[in-house]
Design a protein around this motif. Structure first.
Motif, PDB file in Angstrom:
ATOM      1  N   GLY A 142       2.609   1.744  -3.405  1.00  0.00           N
ATOM      2  CA  GLY A 142       1.669   2.206  -4.427  1.00  0.00           C
ATOM      3  C   GLY A 142       1.292   3.660  -4.238  1.00  0.00           C
ATOM      4  O   GLY A 142       1.284   4.441  -5.191  1.00  0.00           O
ATOM      5  N   SER A 143       1.024   4.038  -2.975  1.00  0.00           N
ATOM      6  CA  SER A 143       0.633   5.433  -2.734  1.00  0.00           C
ATOM      7  C   SER A 143       1.812   6.388  -2.929  1.00  0.00           C
ATOM      8  O   SER A 143       1.636   7.503  -3.445  1.00  0.00           O
ATOM      9  N   GLU A 144       3.032   5.972  -2.556  1.00  0.00           N
ATOM     10  CA  GLU A 144       4.212   6.828  -2.780  1.00  0.00           C
ATOM     11  C   GLU A 144       4.492   6.992  -4.271  1.00  0.00           C
ATOM     12  O   GLU A 144       4.882   8.078  -4.726  1.00  0.00           O
ATOM     13  N   ALA A 201      -4.418   1.321  -8.083  1.00  0.00           N
ATOM     14  CA  ALA A 201      -5.540   1.496  -7.157  1.00  0.00           C
ATOM     15  C   ALA A 201      -6.118   0.141  -6.739  1.00  0.00           C
ATOM     16  O   ALA A 201      -6.440  -0.077  -5.558  1.00  0.00           O
ATOM     17  N   ILE A 229       0.847  -1.204   0.000  1.00  0.00           N
ATOM     18  CA  ILE A 229       0.000   0.000   0.000  1.00  0.00           C
ATOM     19  C   ILE A 229       0.878   1.248   0.000  1.00  0.00           C
ATOM     20  O   ILE A 229       0.653   2.196  -0.768  1.00  0.00           O
ATOM     21  N   LYS A 230       1.893   1.258   0.852  1.00  0.00           N
ATOM     22  CA  LYS A 230       2.787   2.412   0.946  1.00  0.00           C
ATOM     23  C   LYS A 230       3.509   2.653  -0.375  1.00  0.00           C
ATOM     24  O   LYS A 230       3.584   3.794  -0.849  1.00  0.00           O
ATOM     25  N   ILE A 278      -3.689  -1.515  -4.258  1.00  0.00           N
ATOM     26  CA  ILE A 278      -3.802  -0.887  -2.935  1.00  0.00           C
ATOM     27  C   ILE A 278      -5.050  -1.402  -2.225  1.00  0.00           C
ATOM     28  O   ILE A 278      -5.001  -1.787  -1.048  1.00  0.00           O
ATOM     29  N   SER A 279      -6.166  -1.445  -2.929  1.00  0.00           N
ATOM     30  CA  SER A 279      -7.413  -1.922  -2.339  1.00  0.00           C
ATOM     31  C   SER A 279      -7.311  -3.391  -1.923  1.00  0.00           C
ATOM     32  O   SER A 279      -7.746  -3.768  -0.831  1.00  0.00           O
ATOM     33  N   LEU A 322       2.202   6.939  -6.641  1.00  0.00           N
ATOM     34  CA  LEU A 322       1.201   7.876  -7.144  1.00  0.00           C
ATOM     35  C   LEU A 322       1.521   9.307  -6.715  1.00  0.00           C
ATOM     36  O   LEU A 322       1.397  10.250  -7.524  1.00  0.00           O
ATOM     37  N   THR A 323       1.964   9.490  -5.489  1.00  0.00           N
ATOM     38  CA  THR A 323       2.329  10.824  -4.999  1.00  0.00           C
ATOM     39  C   THR A 323       3.486  11.395  -5.815  1.00  0.00           C
ATOM     40  O   THR A 323       3.472  12.583  -6.201  1.00  0.00           O
TER      41      THR A 323
END
Length: 163
Positions: A106-108, A129, A103-104, A132-133, A110-111
């Motif tokens: 994937g979100s990093e 997405a 999750i981290k 992450i889900s 995207l950021t």
């Protein structure tokens, strides 16, 4: 009750209502169980069972002792579960860290892409997405299973007609 072993013998005989029924549960000889029950009754100075050819029926004192012993057994089982849970904590931490790291990451990613004003393809965005889900669901399932394992079961007392 002098010790857990006496309690275990008493409960097995009370539940099976016979020495021969309790013997396989405890992996003990019925004669040995009879001696253990007799010794326990002598130490208490009271009868816990009414013995007959049909089996062992609890006396009033035996019924009260059974209820207390069953509650103590439930508490011991709960303590054992908590001990096991503590021993499993390293493995659990590893299992939870895997989805959290995904999750981290994937979100990093995207950021970073947003901060660089990079063009993210809808298929790539959808894939990230979804991952992450999925990983959040995996972490949630691990936690739910741990909570279910650690809960003490609710015991209900109810009258049962044996006729």
């Amino acid at each position: 009750m002098e010790n857990w072993d006496d309690m275990r013998v008493f409960l097995a005989v009370a539940r099976a209502e016979s020495l021969s029924g309790a013997a396989p549960v405890l992996k003990m000889d019925p004669a040995t169980l009879g001696r253990r029950v007799a010794r326990l009754e002598r130490s208490l100075g009271a009868s816990l069972f009414v013995k007959s050819p049909q089996g062992y029926a609890l006396t009033d004192l035996g019924e009260r002792m059974r209820d207390r012993a069953a509650e103590a057994e439930a508490q011991l089982m709960q303590a054992s579960k908590m001990t096991t849970l503590g021993e499993m904590s390293a493995g659990i931490a590893h299992e939870l860290n895997q989805p959290l790291n995904a999750i981290k990451m994937g979100s990093e990613f995207l950021t970073m892409m947003i901060s660089q004003k990079a063009n993210i393809k809808p298929t790539q965005l959808s894939k990230i997405a979804t991952e992450i889900s999925d990983q959040a669901d995996r972490a949630s399932e691990i936690i739910n299973r741990l909570q279910a394992f650690s809960r003490r079961p609710d015991f209900k007392k109810e009258l049962v007609n044996i006729n």
